[in-house]
Design a protein around this motif. Structure first.
Motif, PDB file in Angstrom:
ATOM      1  N   GLY A  60      32.645  18.185  43.630  1.00  0.00           N
ATOM      2  CA  GLY A  60      33.274  16.911  43.950  1.00  0.00           C
ATOM      3  C   GLY A  60      32.822  15.812  43.008  1.00  0.00           C
ATOM      4  N   ASP A  61      33.663  14.785  42.870  1.00  0.00           N
ATOM      5  CA  ASP A  61      33.346  13.628  42.019  1.00  0.00           C
ATOM      6  C   ASP A  61      33.019  14.046  40.586  1.00  0.00           C
ATOM      7  OD1 ASP A  61      33.704  11.835  44.139  1.00  0.00           O
ATOM      8  OD2 ASP A  61      31.636  12.116  44.817  1.00  0.00           O
ATOM      9  N   ASP A  62      33.779  15.005  40.059  1.00  0.00           N
ATOM     10  CA  ASP A  62      33.604  15.469  38.679  1.00  0.00           C
ATOM     11  C   ASP A  62      32.226  16.061  38.415  1.00  0.00           C
ATOM     12  OD1 ASP A  62      36.187  14.840  37.802  1.00  0.00           O
ATOM     13  OD2 ASP A  62      35.629  12.772  37.379  1.00  0.00           O
ATOM     14  N   ARG A  63      31.567  16.575  39.447  1.00  0.00           N
ATOM     15  CA  ARG A  63      30.279  17.241  39.276  1.00  0.00           C
ATOM     16  C   ARG A  63      30.452  18.725  39.571  1.00  0.00           C
ATOM     17  NH1 ARG A  63      25.841  14.028  39.326  1.00  0.00           N
ATOM     18  NH2 ARG A  63      24.878  15.900  38.461  1.00  0.00           N
ATOM     19  N   VAL A  64      29.684  19.545  38.852  1.00  0.00           N
ATOM     20  CA  VAL A  64      29.780  20.996  39.033  1.00  0.00           C
ATOM     21  C   VAL A  64      28.391  21.625  38.971  1.00  0.00           C
ATOM     22  CG1 VAL A  64      32.066  21.063  37.937  1.00  0.00           C
ATOM     23  CG2 VAL A  64      30.022  21.534  36.562  1.00  0.00           C
ATOM     24  N   LEU A  65      28.302  22.819  39.527  1.00  0.00           N
ATOM     25  CA  LEU A  65      27.194  23.711  39.208  1.00  0.00           C
ATOM     26  C   LEU A  65      27.692  24.557  38.047  1.00  0.00           C
ATOM     27  CD1 LEU A  65      24.410  24.992  39.811  1.00  0.00           C
ATOM     28  CD2 LEU A  65      25.595  26.582  41.340  1.00  0.00           C
ATOM     29  N   MET A  66      27.047  24.418  36.901  1.00  0.00           N
ATOM     30  CA  MET A  66      27.517  25.072  35.681  1.00  0.00           C
ATOM     31  C   MET A  66      27.553  26.590  35.843  1.00  0.00           C
ATOM     32  SD  MET A  66      25.924  24.531  31.847  1.00  0.00           S
ATOM     33  CE  MET A  66      26.020  22.756  32.008  1.00  0.00           C
ATOM     34  N   LEU A  87      12.764  17.030  31.251  1.00  0.00           N
ATOM     35  CA  LEU A  87      13.620  16.161  32.047  1.00  0.00           C
ATOM     36  C   LEU A  87      15.018  16.772  32.094  1.00  0.00           C
ATOM     37  CD1 LEU A  87      14.185  13.423  33.504  1.00  0.00           C
ATOM     38  CD2 LEU A  87      14.791  12.505  31.247  1.00  0.00           C
ATOM     39  N   VAL A  88      15.537  16.959  33.304  1.00  0.00           N
ATOM     40  CA  VAL A  88      16.904  17.465  33.478  1.00  0.00           C
ATOM     41  C   VAL A  88      17.765  16.298  33.940  1.00  0.00           C
ATOM     42  CG1 VAL A  88      18.407  19.120  34.623  1.00  0.00           C
ATOM     43  CG2 VAL A  88      16.064  19.770  34.021  1.00  0.00           C
ATOM     44  N   VAL A  89      18.626  15.841  33.054  1.00  0.00           N
ATOM     45  CA  VAL A  89      19.493  14.698  33.328  1.00  0.00           C
ATOM     46  C   VAL A  89      20.780  15.199  33.990  1.00  0.00           C
ATOM     47  CG1 VAL A  89      20.750  12.767  32.303  1.00  0.00           C
ATOM     48  CG2 VAL A  89      18.530  13.457  31.373  1.00  0.00           C
ATOM     49  N   CYS A  90      21.192  14.536  35.070  1.00  0.00           N
ATOM     50  CA  CYS A  90      22.322  15.004  35.882  1.00  0.00           C
ATOM     51  C   CYS A  90      22.038  16.413  36.390  1.00  0.00           C
ATOM     52  CB  CYS A  90      23.628  14.942  35.103  1.00  0.00           C
ATOM     53  SG  CYS A  90      24.200  13.257  34.809  1.00  0.00           S
ATOM     54  N   ASP A 111      19.102  11.875  38.490  1.00  0.00           N
ATOM     55  CA  ASP A 111      20.511  11.883  38.873  1.00  0.00           C
ATOM     56  C   ASP A 111      20.808  10.600  39.642  1.00  0.00           C
ATOM     57  OD1 ASP A 111      23.199  12.750  39.875  1.00  0.00           O
ATOM     58  OD2 ASP A 111      22.526  14.708  39.157  1.00  0.00           O
ATOM     59  N   THR A 112      22.085  10.308  39.752  1.00  0.00           N
ATOM     60  CA  THR A 112      22.514   9.141  40.514  1.00  0.00           C
ATOM     61  C   THR A 112      23.038   9.516  41.892  1.00  0.00           C
ATOM     62  OG1 THR A 112      23.872   7.134  40.398  1.00  0.00           O
ATOM     63  CG2 THR A 112      24.879   9.176  39.621  1.00  0.00           C
ATOM     64  N   ASP A 113      23.267  10.820  42.119  1.00  0.00           N
ATOM     65  CA  ASP A 113      23.868  11.297  43.361  1.00  0.00           C
ATOM     66  C   ASP A 113      22.791  11.764  44.332  1.00  0.00           C
ATOM     67  OD1 ASP A 113      25.219  12.838  45.378  1.00  0.00           O
ATOM     68  OD2 ASP A 113      26.946  12.994  44.043  1.00  0.00           O
ATOM     69  N   ALA A 114      22.463  10.909  45.304  1.00  0.00           N
ATOM     70  CA  ALA A 114      21.400  11.231  46.258  1.00  0.00           C
ATOM     71  C   ALA A 114      21.753  12.441  47.110  1.00  0.00           C
ATOM     72  CB  ALA A 114      21.116  10.027  47.152  1.00  0.00           C
ATOM     73  N   GLY A 115      23.040  12.623  47.428  1.00  0.00           N
ATOM     74  CA  GLY A 115      23.445  13.762  48.246  1.00  0.00           C
ATOM     75  C   GLY A 115      23.178  15.084  47.563  1.00  0.00           C
ATOM     76  N   LEU A 116      23.512  15.181  46.271  1.00  0.00           N
ATOM     77  CA  LEU A 116      23.244  16.415  45.534  1.00  0.00           C
ATOM     78  C   LEU A 116      21.744  16.664  45.438  1.00  0.00           C
ATOM     79  CD1 LEU A 116      25.818  16.222  42.579  1.00  0.00           C
ATOM     80  CD2 LEU A 116      26.030  17.463  44.744  1.00  0.00           C
ATOM     81  N   THR A 208      32.216  23.220  29.626  1.00  0.00           N
ATOM     82  CA  THR A 208      31.888  22.813  30.987  1.00  0.00           C
ATOM     83  C   THR A 208      32.433  21.406  31.199  1.00  0.00           C
ATOM     84  OG1 THR A 208      30.124  22.724  32.663  1.00  0.00           O
ATOM     85  CG2 THR A 208      29.610  21.815  30.488  1.00  0.00           C
ATOM     86  N   THR A 209      32.313  20.901  32.411  1.00  0.00           N
ATOM     87  CA  THR A 209      32.906  19.624  32.776  1.00  0.00           C
ATOM     88  C   THR A 209      32.145  18.451  32.156  1.00  0.00           C
ATOM     89  OG1 THR A 209      33.666  20.565  34.866  1.00  0.00           O
ATOM     90  CG2 THR A 209      33.541  18.173  34.751  1.00  0.00           C
ATOM     91  N   VAL A 210      32.899  17.457  31.663  1.00  0.00           N
ATOM     92  CA  VAL A 210      32.270  16.254  31.128  1.00  0.00           C
ATOM     93  C   VAL A 210      31.701  15.430  32.285  1.00  0.00           C
ATOM     94  CG1 VAL A 210      32.637  14.104  29.854  1.00  0.00           C
ATOM     95  CG2 VAL A 210      33.792  16.194  29.131  1.00  0.00           C
ATOM     96  N   LEU A 211      30.454  15.014  32.136  1.00  0.00           N
ATOM     97  CA  LEU A 211      29.774  14.272  33.189  1.00  0.00           C
ATOM     98  C   LEU A 211      30.295  12.841  33.285  1.00  0.00           C
ATOM     99  CD1 LEU A 211      26.194  15.485  32.275  1.00  0.00           C
ATOM    100  CD2 LEU A 211      27.352  15.984  34.456  1.00  0.00           C
ATOM    101  N   PRO A 212      30.453  12.328  34.508  1.00  0.00           N
ATOM    102  CA  PRO A 212      30.823  10.923  34.653  1.00  0.00           C
ATOM    103  C   PRO A 212      29.765  10.033  33.995  1.00  0.00           C
ATOM    104  CG  PRO A 212      30.972  12.075  36.766  1.00  0.00           C
ATOM    105  CD  PRO A 212      30.290  13.008  35.802  1.00  0.00           C
TER     106      PRO A 212
END
Length: 222
Positions: A60-66, A87-90, A111-116, A208-212
């Motif tokens: 969701g929200d243009d995020r994926v598990l690669m 450091l793992v970004v996103c 990351d910016t997504d607290a839910g993930l 893979t998907t481009v990160l927001p």
């Protein structure tokens, strides 16, 4: 419990044998970690059945598990060394961070997504791994801390923010990500710090998907 655990364990072995090894993944530590780390625990329960599919799993929200193969080749490109700070970004739900941690690295997820990250924090606790999760702006990295031995931007970007150069350790520090290029499916790149800039080298095709937030800003010309 046994009815779900055994199929997932078999799927992990099949992933290594049919997805990773045939696609030039040979790093022993990465292979062992990916056979060991249960991908399904880093997904919401409704998506667990897709954990070992040879594809990105959309969160969701243009995020994926690669996809397993794409991630494995990026992890192999980093070539994690026990004791290194990575450091793992996103990093999202933390699967990639868990693999690097199982290889012996000291890993921080930004990351910016607290839910993930909540999904990831619960998964790594259950596995007994020590990984730090920090909420922040992925495009800025984590300034003000000791430079990292390696940085993984876990997804595709259209441009690598120049701020990451100063956050890499001079010498052996390296940054790995996928750069999406116009008319091209994407290229995995290895970047090293040279003074105040990054010198990048294309390594292999990778999609893979481009990160927001990592898309090029379109400049209007008059």
């Amino acid at each position: 419990m046994a009815s779900t655990t055994l199929p997932f364990a078999a799927a992990r072995q099949m992933m290594a044998d049919s997805q990773l090894r045939p696609n030039k993944v040979t790093n022993p530590a990465v292979l062992v970690a990916m056979r060991d780390i249960p991908r399904e625990t880093f997904l919401p329960p409704a998506l667990g059945a897709l954990a070992y599919a040879d594809q990105d799993v959309r969160l969701g929200d243009d995020r994926v598990l690669m996809s397993p193969m794409a991630f494995a080749r990026l992890a192999q490109l980093i070539a994690p060394v026990p004791g290194e700070r990575i450091l793992v970004v996103c990093g999202g739900t933390g699967y990639g961070a868990a693999v690097l941690a199982r290889c012996g690295a000291r890993v921080t997820v930004l990351d910016t997504d607290a839910g993930l990250m909540d999904v990831g924090a619960a998964a790594v606790r259950a596995l007994g791994l020590s990984i730090s999760f920090q909420k922040g702006d992925p495009e800025q990295g984590l300034p003000g801390v000791e430079p990292w031995d390696a940085i993984l931007i876990e997804g595709a970007v259209e441009t690598i923010p120049p701020v990451f150069a100063a956050q890499l350790r001079p010498g052996q520090g390296r940054l790995v990500t996928v750069v999406a290029k116009s008319g091209h499916p994407g290229v995995a790149v290895l970047a090293e710090r040279q003074g105040t800039a990054l010198a990048t080298a294309d390594m292999f095709d990778c999609t893979t998907t481009v990160l927001p937030g990592f898309r090029k800003v379109i400049e209007f010309q008059f």
